[in-house]
Design an enzyme around this catalytic site. Structure first.
Site, mmCIF file in Angstrom:
data_model
loop_
_atom_site.group_PDB
_atom_site.id
_atom_site.type_symbol
_atom_site.label_atom_id
_atom_site.label_comp_id
_atom_site.label_asym_id
_atom_site.label_seq_id
_atom_site.Cartn_x
_atom_site.Cartn_y
_atom_site.Cartn_z
ATOM 1 N N GLY A 1 0.355 -1.239 -0.111
ATOM 2 C CA GLY A 1 -0.317 0.044 0.021
ATOM 3 C C GLY A 1 1.190 0.928 0.366
ATOM 4 N N GLN B 1 2.838 10.464 1.487
ATOM 5 C CA GLN B 1 4.219 9.237 1.575
ATOM 6 C C GLN B 1 5.228 9.612 0.039
ATOM 7 O OE1 GLN B 1 2.102 4.691 2.128
ATOM 8 N NE2 GLN B 1 4.235 5.381 3.870
ATOM 9 N N CYS C 1 6.292 0.198 7.426
ATOM 10 C CA CYS C 1 5.667 0.897 6.619
ATOM 11 C C CYS C 1 7.137 1.355 5.844
ATOM 12 C CB CYS C 1 5.176 2.349 7.863
ATOM 13 S SG CYS C 1 4.342 3.114 6.613
ATOM 14 N N LEU C 2 6.213 1.806 4.732
ATOM 15 C CA LEU C 2 7.692 2.144 3.740
ATOM 16 C C LEU C 2 8.491 3.738 4.457
ATOM 17 C CD1 LEU C 2 6.045 1.708 0.266
ATOM 18 C CD2 LEU C 2 8.287 0.517 1.392
ATOM 19 N N HIS D 1 -4.083 0.934 7.503
ATOM 20 C CA HIS D 1 -3.011 1.673 8.078
ATOM 21 C C HIS D 1 -2.809 3.050 6.761
ATOM 22 C CE1 HIS D 1 1.583 1.380 7.976
ATOM 23 N NE2 HIS D 1 1.423 1.681 7.000
ATOM 24 N N GLU D 2 -3.519 2.899 5.370
ATOM 25 C CA GLU D 2 -3.237 3.766 4.160
ATOM 26 C C GLU D 2 -4.463 5.025 4.730
ATOM 27 O OE1 GLU D 2 -0.763 3.959 2.563
ATOM 28 O OE2 GLU D 2 -0.204 1.494 3.269
ATOM 29 N N HIS E 1 -2.804 7.359 7.214
ATOM 30 C CA HIS E 1 -1.212 8.097 6.308
ATOM 31 C C HIS E 1 -1.921 9.150 5.806
ATOM 32 C CE1 HIS E 1 2.007 6.443 6.270
ATOM 33 N NE2 HIS E 1 1.460 5.158 5.939
#
Ligand code: ZN
Length: 180
Positions: free
Chosen positions: A48, A53, A90-91, A132-133, A136
């Protein structure tokens, strides 16, 4: 930088803490961005990715847990059910994994890349990734779910990585010791 022209922002960049702006019109530029975000997500081996991000404070996410790609505009959770606790990475917070308690099932309303209304009923991992997304888009990161001890360990870890910015921005653990 890579062929998508997008770069993943790491913990410490203010854009990750901002509330993303709703997209007013789903146009070609928006579709192109969603497609660049998807390519970057696949290249980074993520499941995702949210626009903040990549430094863009806009309400756009892409998700693919291996069962198909979702490109979502202005996604909103309209229903939550049950509970699950999965370990998440997480990236934008490389090398950190935190168990996060979230709803087991969610219903998400969004627009698709053609601007049509879409409803997704998701469970388990897909529900987790969507939450999660969408976090963000609200400026929320997995480190916010860490316990006091985990936060202390994280500060140490990020410091040892010499990630100065990240260390500065990591929230201070809120110690609530009894006053003696
Ligand atoms: Zn993330």
């Amino acid at each position: 930088m890579n062929e998508t022209g997008l770069k993943i922002k790491i913990l410490g960049e203010p854009v990750l803490r901002k509330k993303a702006k709703p997209v007013k019109k789903v146009d070609d530029e928006c579709r192109q961005l969603l497609s660049r975000m998807s390519r970057l997500m696949y290249a980074a081996k993520g499941v995702g990715l949210a626009a903040p991000q990549v430094g863009l404070s806009r309400s756009l996410i892409v998700v693919d847990i291996g069962s198909g790609l979702y490109k979502l505009v202005n996604p909103k959770i309209v229903k939550k059910e049950g509970s699950q606790k999965l370990e998440e990475g997480c990236l934008s917070v490389p090398g950190v994994y935190i168990k996060v308690r979230r709803a087991k099932k969610v219903r998400v309303n969004a627009l698709d890349e053609d601007g049509r209304q879409l409803t997704i009923d998701a469970g388990d991992l897909l529900a987790c990734v969507l939450q999660h997304e969408i976090d963000h888009l609200n400026g929320k990161l997995i480190v916010d779910y860490a316990s006091l001890l985990q936060k202390l360990a994280l500060r140490k870890k990020l410091k040892s990585h010499k990630n100065k910015v990240a260390d500065e921005r990591l929230p201070e653990p809120e110690a609530k010791f009894p006053k003696l």
